[in-house]
Design an enzyme around this catalytic site. Structure first.
Site, PDB file in Angstrom:
ATOM      1  N   GLU A 130      33.552  41.110  42.249  1.00  0.00           N
ATOM      2  CA  GLU A 130      32.426  39.987  41.484  1.00  0.00           C
ATOM      3  C   GLU A 130      31.082  40.296  42.268  1.00  0.00           C
ATOM      4  OE1 GLU A 130      33.380  35.870  41.502  1.00  0.00           O
ATOM      5  OE2 GLU A 130      31.741  35.543  39.993  1.00  0.00           O
TER       6      GLU A 130
ATOM      7  N   CYS B 215      33.604  33.815  37.954  1.00  0.00           N
ATOM      8  CA  CYS B 215      32.850  33.037  37.333  1.00  0.00           C
ATOM      9  C   CYS B 215      31.763  33.575  36.759  1.00  0.00           C
ATOM     10  CB  CYS B 215      32.311  31.785  38.119  1.00  0.00           C
ATOM     11  SG  CYS B 215      33.659  30.695  38.861  1.00  0.00           S
TER      12      CYS B 215
ATOM     13  N   ASN C 203      37.517  34.110  32.238  1.00  0.00           N
ATOM     14  CA  ASN C 203      37.951  33.918  33.580  1.00  0.00           C
ATOM     15  C   ASN C 203      38.832  32.857  33.948  1.00  0.00           C
ATOM     16  OD1 ASN C 203      37.946  34.599  36.409  1.00  0.00           O
ATOM     17  ND2 ASN C 203      36.382  33.232  36.851  1.00  0.00           N
ATOM     18  N   GLU C 204      38.273  31.917  34.641  1.00  0.00           N
ATOM     19  CA  GLU C 204      39.120  30.484  34.983  1.00  0.00           C
ATOM     20  C   GLU C 204      38.896  29.650  34.104  1.00  0.00           C
ATOM     21  OE1 GLU C 204      37.986  29.049  39.024  1.00  0.00           O
ATOM     22  OE2 GLU C 204      39.608  30.223  39.693  1.00  0.00           O
TER      23      GLU C 204
HETATM   24  O1  AHR Z   1      36.258  33.979  43.839  1.00  0.00           O
HETATM   25  C1  AHR Z   1      35.119  33.089  43.950  1.00  0.00           C
HETATM   26  C2  AHR Z   1      35.372  32.580  42.517  1.00  0.00           C
HETATM   27  O2  AHR Z   1      36.484  31.673  42.660  1.00  0.00           O
HETATM   28  C3  AHR Z   1      35.371  33.147  41.391  1.00  0.00           C
HETATM   29  O3  AHR Z   1      34.262  33.478  40.836  1.00  0.00           O
HETATM   30  C4  AHR Z   1      36.226  32.328  40.579  1.00  0.00           C
HETATM   31  O4  AHR Z   1      36.945  32.888  39.599  1.00  0.00           O
HETATM   32  C5  AHR Z   1      36.798  31.247  41.370  1.00  0.00           C
HETATM   33  O5  AHR Z   1      36.787  29.936  41.213  1.00  0.00           O
END
Ligand code: AHR
Length: 656
Positions: free
Chosen positions: A46, A242, A373-374
């Site tokens: 990321e 994120c 993603n999340e």
């Molecule tokens: O790894 C950091 C963040 O943690 C990522 O962007 C997210 O997916 C999670 O909350």
């Protein structure tokens, strides 16, 4: 302490050890079980902590295209004597919507009188005797201007220089010149003097080292890619995290804006720019010089399966929680379909043609795709369902990765797990940012999971020595050892858990937002943390089939602080045993292997161990705690050994 007392203590310690009954591990070599996914252990990338711009992407100029919200951020005007000179930021929205801004420079100055300095990403890392590639786009140069380009050390002394005369043209032109650097400097900068009498429009002012990965022009930092390649990762998740979601939908990650010529890739504000008030990074943007093409190419280089994660019409639920109305989701779904075509389509398709034009006619053979993603809640289920239907009807063989939310338990997690099960989802992405104790206690987490539901992707995990988002978190041995213990449970359940990746991957020591991270760097150096070495030990000692390993007739999930898993690797006919001793005392142990073994042989042993759970690696001491190689003798199918305190050990034993 005197000699007598020392030898007395040593005697007591050895007697205590030898009086302990050995821990006996039974490994049944004759009963290989489920296959272990070839892409079991991978990496999560990321652009957080200056992971891409200022990190893996080796561009040294910050804000090269003047597209940051403050167009001259990172740049500083230098003016001396009676020099007359000015910089005007102009905008050609109608002509290049992706990169509208450029600067108009007017000068009546001698060399050393009027110019611009770029500060780089917390400075620029320069290496003695290395050539650097400077490039610039210009148009409408009038009068007689000469650009004097200089690499500066931290004190402002010139350590490399060249000149360039802009082309007299009404069209934009790119010019490239080379500079030789005569000193190593971690915190350098770039200065351009505009000498002469004239004016010019300038854009995309760029400086790259030439020692990039595979010596690609405008490429990636070789030391960082090497660390990744050394892990032999099974897959690479990209671009996050994120960052996929964006703070709001308008700043979400859009893969199509990251391909094609770099000067046409639209800069985006990085979602970590202002995320944490305690770690603000106002100069954090995404240039997308490391875009989706470079990502696929990197996967091909290091033998990792690509696992792109795409936005599913939802902005980050920790931020705005914006969603796209369901009846307007089509462009998002189309983006996903187009990505598959870009990666896999033959060169007669628009996507495949684009890939070929960028230099890779051969398909990338992408097999995995993440939807969101999340994400969590009903709104995610609704949107995932639309994606699933569209993607599966067109590409039934692409495995879809779906979210389980940000936590590994609780109502939200249960809701999504059940929903995804009923939707027949392929793979669920579980995240755990938890304490080391949680990791130790949860090594048996998957032993009782339903085998008929979706497969599991442990998509983001890292033990937090303090707490999530704390700036005090450390990449120490306590955390890495707990992860090693937990990972025995991932591997033991490899029929269910098909993939796993530590997160986040990289961090710049002067530009991070989130700790802990697997690899740390400054502008010239990088190192793997103990967590990195644990991941590497797993990934390079995977095995293809599980083997049962029992301790007092049970799976080894933390009894007596011991954790274990075993596998078989067909290529070399080797049994691989991984054992964690999470206790602070040495343990005598025996591994009894039933099956096709030579009577006597030697096992290759790799051990990571420290009595100090606070041990860490650092830029100045990068190899402080790393695995070491040893051997052990195997006598009549048995290894008798002592497991050191706080240790992670891997044995490789050849079978007949
Ligand atoms: O790894 C950091 C963040 O943690 C990522 O962007 C997210 O997916 C999670 O909350």
């Amino acid at each position: 302490m005197n000699k007598y007392l020392l030898s007395l203590f040593a005697f007591v310690a050895v007697s205590a050890l030898s009086s302990q009954t050995p821990a006996v591990f039974q490994v049944d070599v004759s009963r290989p079980g489920a296959d272990i996914s070839p892409f079991m252990w991978g990496i999560f990338f990321e652009d957080i902590n200056m992971g891409a711009d200022g990190g893996l992407y080796s561009e040294l100029v910050k804000n090269r295209s003047f597209e940051f919200n403050a167009p001259l951020m990172g740049w500083k005007e230098v003016k001396k004597n009676a020099a007359s000179g000015s910089i005007l930021v102009e905008n050609r929205q109608g002509e290049n919507a992706a990169n509208p801004r450029y600067i108009h420079v007017k000068a009546r100055a001698g060399k050393g009188d009027f110019g611009l300095i770029n500060e780089g990403f917390r400075g620029m890392g320069f290496k003695k005797d290395l050539a650097y590639e400077f490039s610039i786009w210009s148009k409408s140069a009038t009068g007689k201007l000469v650009f004097h380009i200089e690499m500066l050390d931290a004190k402002g002394s010139v350590i490399g220089s060249t000149t360039l005369v802009p082309i007299d043209s009404k069209m934009w032109n790119k010019q490239t010149v080379s500079l030789q650097c005569n000193a190593t400097e971690p915190k350098g900068s770039l200065r351009i003097w505009f000498a002469g009498n004239g004016s010019a429009d300038l854009d995309m002012i760029s400086l790259f080292p030439t020692d990039t990965w595979k010596k690609r022009s405008g490429g990636l930092r070789a030391d960082l890619v090497q660390l990744l390649a050394d892990m032999k990762p099974g897959f690479m998740r990209f671009p996050g995290g994120c960052i996929v979601e964006g703070h709001e939908l308008s700043t979400r990650y859009q893969w199509k804006k990251t391909i094609g010529p770099v000067e046409e890739r639209q800069v985006n504000i990085n979602r970590w720019n202002a995320e944490f008030a305690h770690r603000p990074t106002p100069d954090y943007y995404q240039s997308f010089g490391l875009g989706f093409f470079e990502y696929f190419q990197l996967c091909a280089d290091i033998g990792a399966e690509p696992l792109p994660i795409l936005n599913c019409g939802m902005a980050c639920q920790f931020n705005t929680s914006e969603v796209v109305p369901l009846d307007q989701l089509d462009p998002y779904v189309q983006d996903a379909l187009d990505l598959i075509e870009f990666a896999n389509g033959d060169t007669t398709t628009p996507g495949g043609k684009m890939r070929a034009q960028m230099g890779h006619p051969k398909p990338f053979n992408m097999k995995l795709l993440g939807v969101g993603n999340e994400q969590w809640g009903e709104q995610y289920v609704d949107r995932f369902t639309v994606f699933q239907k569209a993607l599966k009807s067109r590409y039934p063989n692409i495995l879809l990765v779906t979210s389980a939310g940000p936590a590994p338990e609780g109502e939200m997690f249960q809701y999504l797990s059940h929903k995804m099960d009923s939707l027949g989802a392929d793979i669920i992405d579980e995240h755990y940012y938890q304490s080391p104790a949680w990791f130790l206690q949860n090594a048996g987490r998957y032993d009782k999971y339903d085998r008929n539901g979706p497969r599991i992707f442990a998509g983001e995990y890292a033990a937090q020595s303090d707490r999530v988002i704390s700036t005090e978190n450390r990449n120490n041995w306590r955390c890495a050892l707990a992860e090693a213990a937990f990972m025995t449970g991932l591997e033991r359940n490899a029929d269910l858990v098909r993939m796993a990746s530590y997160a986040p991957l990289m961090a710049h020591v002067d530009g991070w937002q989130w700790k802990p991270d697997m690899i740390w760097m400054d502008n010239l150096r990088s190192f793997g943390t103990p967590n990195y070495y644990v991941q590497k030990m797993y990934a390079t000692n995977r095995g293809d089939r599980l083997l049962p390993v029992l301790y007092n007739n049970s799976a080894v999930t933390g009894q007596d602080s011991l954790y274990a898993t075993a596998s078989f690797e067909q290529a070399g006919n080797e049994v691989i045993i991984k054992i964690v001793n999470a206790a602070g005392v040495a343990k005598p142990a025996e591994m009894i292997l039933n099956g096709a073994l030579k009577a006597n042989s030697t096992a290759k042993v790799t051990v990571m161990q420290s009595n100090d759970l606070a041990s860490e690696n650092s830029l100045d001491d990068p190899m402080h705690l790393v695995p070491v190689s040893q051997t052990a003798s195997v006598k009549n199918g048995k290894i008798s050994t002592t497991l050191p305190p706080y240790s992670f050990t891997i044995y490789r034993i050849k079978t007949k």
